[in-house]
Structure formats: structure tokens, C-alpha cells
Design a protein around this motif. Structure first.
Motif, PDB file in Angstrom:
ATOM      1  N   ILE A  42      24.693  21.356  30.961  1.00  0.00           N
ATOM      2  CA  ILE A  42      25.211  22.288  29.959  1.00  0.00           C
ATOM      3  C   ILE A  42      26.709  22.079  29.759  1.00  0.00           C
ATOM      4  CG2 ILE A  42      25.566  24.731  29.445  1.00  0.00           C
ATOM      5  CD1 ILE A  42      22.956  25.255  31.026  1.00  0.00           C
ATOM      6  N   GLY A  43      27.423  21.899  30.871  1.00  0.00           N
ATOM      7  CA  GLY A  43      28.860  21.654  30.761  1.00  0.00           C
ATOM      8  C   GLY A  43      29.168  20.353  30.042  1.00  0.00           C
ATOM      9  N   ALA A  44      28.338  19.325  30.254  1.00  0.00           N
ATOM     10  CA  ALA A  44      28.557  18.044  29.580  1.00  0.00           C
ATOM     11  C   ALA A  44      28.434  18.192  28.063  1.00  0.00           C
ATOM     12  CB  ALA A  44      27.565  17.003  30.093  1.00  0.00           C
ATOM     13  N   GLY A  45      27.440  18.959  27.628  1.00  0.00           N
ATOM     14  CA  GLY A  45      27.294  19.191  26.195  1.00  0.00           C
ATOM     15  C   GLY A  45      28.496  19.906  25.614  1.00  0.00           C
ATOM     16  N   GLY A  46      28.968  20.935  26.313  1.00  0.00           N
ATOM     17  CA  GLY A  46      30.141  21.661  25.839  1.00  0.00           C
ATOM     18  C   GLY A  46      31.392  20.805  25.842  1.00  0.00           C
ATOM     19  N   LEU A  47      31.554  19.956  26.874  1.00  0.00           N
ATOM     20  CA  LEU A  47      32.741  19.100  26.955  1.00  0.00           C
ATOM     21  C   LEU A  47      32.770  18.104  25.807  1.00  0.00           C
ATOM     22  CD1 LEU A  47      35.270  18.107  28.365  1.00  0.00           C
ATOM     23  CD2 LEU A  47      33.816  16.676  29.834  1.00  0.00           C
ATOM     24  N   LEU A  48      31.622  17.463  25.529  1.00  0.00           N
ATOM     25  CA  LEU A  48      31.567  16.535  24.396  1.00  0.00           C
ATOM     26  C   LEU A  48      31.900  17.259  23.095  1.00  0.00           C
ATOM     27  CD1 LEU A  48      28.368  14.471  25.312  1.00  0.00           C
ATOM     28  CD2 LEU A  48      30.751  13.703  25.405  1.00  0.00           C
ATOM     29  N   GLY A  49      31.398  18.481  22.972  1.00  0.00           N
ATOM     30  CA  GLY A  49      31.708  19.256  21.774  1.00  0.00           C
ATOM     31  C   GLY A  49      33.172  19.616  21.685  1.00  0.00           C
ATOM     32  N   ALA A  50      33.796  19.921  22.824  1.00  0.00           N
ATOM     33  CA  ALA A  50      35.217  20.268  22.833  1.00  0.00           C
ATOM     34  C   ALA A  50      36.075  19.066  22.440  1.00  0.00           C
ATOM     35  CB  ALA A  50      35.625  20.786  24.206  1.00  0.00           C
ATOM     36  N   LEU A  51      35.693  17.878  22.918  1.00  0.00           N
ATOM     37  CA  LEU A  51      36.440  16.675  22.560  1.00  0.00           C
ATOM     38  C   LEU A  51      36.305  16.362  21.068  1.00  0.00           C
ATOM     39  CD1 LEU A  51      35.574  14.409  25.630  1.00  0.00           C
ATOM     40  CD2 LEU A  51      37.692  15.665  25.197  1.00  0.00           C
ATOM     41  N   ALA A  52      35.147  16.686  20.515  1.00  0.00           N
ATOM     42  CA  ALA A  52      34.917  16.429  19.089  1.00  0.00           C
ATOM     43  C   ALA A  52      35.364  17.581  18.202  1.00  0.00           C
ATOM     44  CB  ALA A  52      33.435  16.152  18.846  1.00  0.00           C
TER      45      ALA A  52
END
Length: 415
Positions: free
Chosen positions: A256-266
Motif C-alpha cells: 500500500i505504501g509503495a502505491g502511495g509513494l509512486l503516486g506522490a512522486l508523480a
């Protein structure tokens, strides 16, 4: 404007909270695991989570009022001291065999109250240390911080809990100490000079509900946050009941954190290319379908993958929301406006852990997640047919800052 990373106050606050959120992430996973180890009851584990959520709701509006009246830096320091003492005490209770349900709930309540006040003060202070044009990027970096920590915190918490129940809580106490030092090094005032009567909670409520964009966001966010909270808790409880190792349970939250992190970078790119209304509709409709997929995978850690995909759009939405809110809100109202937004957006989430525990016990995990998917569908309909979201994509002007009913709010002025 200089880079955010060359902004001393922002960097200190960001770094300190990176460490603090790491400790909080470890403890957040460890607390329900500790309740389950002590009581063996998913319902009581859900009850502990619900009590913490209710505490956040009860403290939210008073926290906003307090943040607009006291020195924000001192308020943050006091919160860190309270949480440091609470988790150090819980660690001692675990070591001495006195960590019964009442002690765990007390620590969860103190942590929720202190975290609510600190988080409100941090959001309110952002406008005092970051130029208005950089506010959305600052919010996006805070989102990246939170999701990045979520990659490390849950598996670390699960691993430490497997080594000994005391270690996640000892680690959180150390992280509170790190936050205490970083906030103490901030020199710039975290609020503008205050003049005249401070006003009351009604001013914050009037500002939020007098703005069409903020009203529309709250109608959409409340069911969505409720569903995400309940689904994640359902996945944790089901994995624990199937005898999954704590470190593997932590891996679910890492997805879940990985999905949010990728979204934050984008998020900066997404925010520039798509209007807020489009992003909000996309996350709601995608979440509805992905939650139904998760319902088919509840016995496996793979159930967290659809949730991770859902959250890839969340940081861009949050950056647009809080960047817009911070820019149009006068500093004297920042705490109260932020507290109203968080209160309404997270109100339904307070009962999500308890409801999830009851549904898993009396019905099924798949049925629980389907119910949460239905709540997201309600958000999707509101996002599709509502018009208030479009106003958040307009340039910020004195007219868009507007006035609250019966009282002039005044335009936002970059410092």
C-alpha cells in the motif's frame, strides 16, 4: 523561489516527521497485534482502533482552535513529549507483563490526541515557512514522506514485534525524541503576528462550508477514507487469523505504501496535466472496482495490491486540495480550517475498524470489503455529478479566497 530542500525550516520539519512517522507506522501495526496477542479477539482489536479514531475526532476541532491561539512550535514540542512518555511507558508495561487492554488503549488515546494536535499544527504552519507558489509541491513531498515511511514502517514493525513485543514501541519512543529535537531547532515563527480577537470554531466552519470546492471535497472524501481504513484493517485481521507471520502482514502495508509513494512522486506531473475534478473521479471509480478485486483475495497478502493501485492517485488529489486550502485561508484561521477538513473527511473512518472486526467475525472478510466498495461507489457518484470540484482548478484570486458568511476572510497574501 529557492528549492524546498534549501528551505531550512521546511527541511527540519520534514526530516523530523520522517523519523516520527516511521515510529508511528511501526507502532500502528504493533498495537492491534499486541491486542490480538493479549485478548485473542478481533473485535477488541477493532475496538482499540475505533477508540483511537474517536479520540482523533473528539480532539480535532479543539486542536484547530488551540493551534490558532498558541505558539505552534511549542504545541508541537508538547505533543512529542506526551507521545514519548506514552510509548516508553507501554514498553515498560510489555516488559513487566502488565500490558493489558486498558493500558494499550490508554497509550493509543494519548498517541491519537498528541498526533492530532501535532498534525494540525504542522499543516497550519506550512504557509508560514513555504511560499504560496510552492505549497502544492510541499504537500506532495509530505505525502511522499508518509508513503515512503509506509514502505519501511509496517514490515519493520512486524519484524520487531516478532523479535519481541516491546521493540516497536521502544522504536517509536526514539522517533518521538528525534522529532522533538528537529522541531526545537526551528527558528522562524510558525504563525504570523496575531491581532485582535482570535475568534471561535464557527469561523473555521463558516470558511469551509462557504467554499464550494471544500464542500465538494468533503462529501467525496468521507466515504472514501472510511472504505480505505476499513479494508486495510480487514486485511490485517484476516491475515492474522490465518496465522500469517507479523513480518508478512507488514508486507501487505508495504504494498500500500509503495502505491502511495509512486503516486506522490508523480503528483506534480499529474496535478499539472489533469484538473482536480478529473483526478477525484478517477480515484473513486478505480477504487470501486479494485476493492471488489481485493474481496476475492482476502486470504492472501495479494489483497493489498488493489488498495495500493487505488492510492496511486491520492497524493495528487491531496496536493491540489491542501495547496489550494493553505493558499486561500488566512493564517489566523489555518488551524481551524484544517481541523474542520480532517474532522469531516475522517469522521466515518472512526467506526471502520470496529465495523470491520464485527463483519469479519459474524459474516466474512469478502463481504466486509464489498460493503466498503459500496461506500466508495457513493463517493464516485458524488464526484461525477457534483460541480464544486471544478472551482478548485481556477487561479487563486481575492474573489476565490472569498468571504465567509457574515465575515470577511480576505485574500491570501504570500509571505
Amino acid at each position: 523561489m529557492t528549492s524546498l530542500w534549501r528551505n531550512r525550516e521546511f527541511t527540519l520539519l520534514w526530516t523530523g516527521q520522517c523519523l516520527s512517522e516511521l515510529g508511528t507506522s511501526m507502532a500502528s501495526l504493533a498495537i492491534p497485534l499486541l491486542v490480538l496477542a493479549v485478548t485473542g479477539s478481533p473485535v477488541q482489536a477493532g475496538l482499540a482502533g475505533t477508540i483511537a479514531q474517536v479520540t482523533r475526532l473528539v480532539c480535532r476541532l479543539p486542536a484547530g482552535l488551540l493551534v490558532d491561539r498558541v505558539d505552534r512550535r511549542r504545541a508541537m514540542l508538547a505533543c512529542d513529549l506526551i507521545r514519548l512518555a506514552a510509548f516508553a511507558g507501554l514498553g515498560v508495561a510489555v516488559l513487566t507483563g502488565r500490558a493489558h487492554l486498558g493500558v494499550i488503549v490508554l497509550v493509543a488515546v494519548l498517541d491519537a490526541a498528541g498526533g492530532t494536535l501535532f498534525g494540525t499544527a504542522e499543516h497550519a504552519a506550512l504557509r508560514s515557512i513555504v511560499p504560496a507558489g510552492q505549497l502544492p509541491d510541499a504537500v506532495a513531498r509530505n505525502e511522499a514522506r508518509s508513503y515512503g515511511v509506509a514502505l519501511v514502517g509496517p514490515p519493520a514493525g512486524g519484524l520487531l514485534f516478532g523479535l519481541g513485543a516491546v521493540w516497536p514501541f521502544a522504536g517509536n519512543a526514539v522517533s518521538c525524541l528525534a522529532s522533538l529535537f528537529s522541531v526545537g531547532l526551528i527558528r522562524r515563527p510558525l504563525q504570523q503576528p496575531r491581532e485582535g480577537a482570535p475568534g471561535g470554531l464557527a469561523d473555521g466552519l463558516a470558511f469551509v462550508f462557504g467554499n464550494p470546492f471544500l464542500r465538494a471535497v468533503l462529501v467525496i472524501a468521507a466515504p472514501l477514507n472510511f472504505a480505505v481504513t476499513g479494508t486495510i484493517f480487514t486485511i490485517i485481521v484476516v491475515l492474522q487469523r490465518h496465522g500469517t507471520a507479523p513480518a508478512v502482514i507488514g508486507l501487505a502495508e508495504t504494498f500500500i505504501g509503495a502505491g502511495g509513494l509512486l503516486g506522490a512522486l508523480a503528483a506534480p506531473l499529474l496535478r499539472r496535466r489533469f484538473p482536480m475534478a478529473v483526478l477525484a473521479r478517477a480515484i473513486c471509480w478505480a477504487a470501486t472496482g479494485l476493492f471488489l478485486v481485493s474481496a476475492l483475495l482476502t486470504a492472501s497478502v495479494a489483497a493489498a495490491v488493489p488498495i495500493a493501485l487505488t492510492l496511486m492517485l491520492a497524493p495528487a488529489c491531496n496536493a491540489a486540495l491542501f495547496g489550494y486550502q493553505a493558499a486561500i485561508t488566512p493564517d489566523r484561521l489555518q488551524g481551524r480550517v484544517v481541523s474542520v477538513i480532517f474532522l469531516v473527511a475522517n469522521s466515518a473512518s472512526a467506526v471502520a475498524p470496529l465495523l470491520a472486526g464485527l463483519l469479519v467475525t459474524t459474516w466474512s472478510a469478502a463481504g466486509a470489503i464489498v460493503l466498503f466498495a459500496a461506500a466508495v461507489a457513493a463517493s464516485a457518484l458524488a464526484a461525477t455529478f457534483g460541480r464544486g470540484l471544478r472551482t478548485g482548478d481556477r487561479p487563486i484570486t481575492p474573489a476565490s479566497a472569498g468571504a465567509t458568511p457574515g465575515r470577511s476572510a480576505g485574500p491570501s497574501r504570500p509571505r
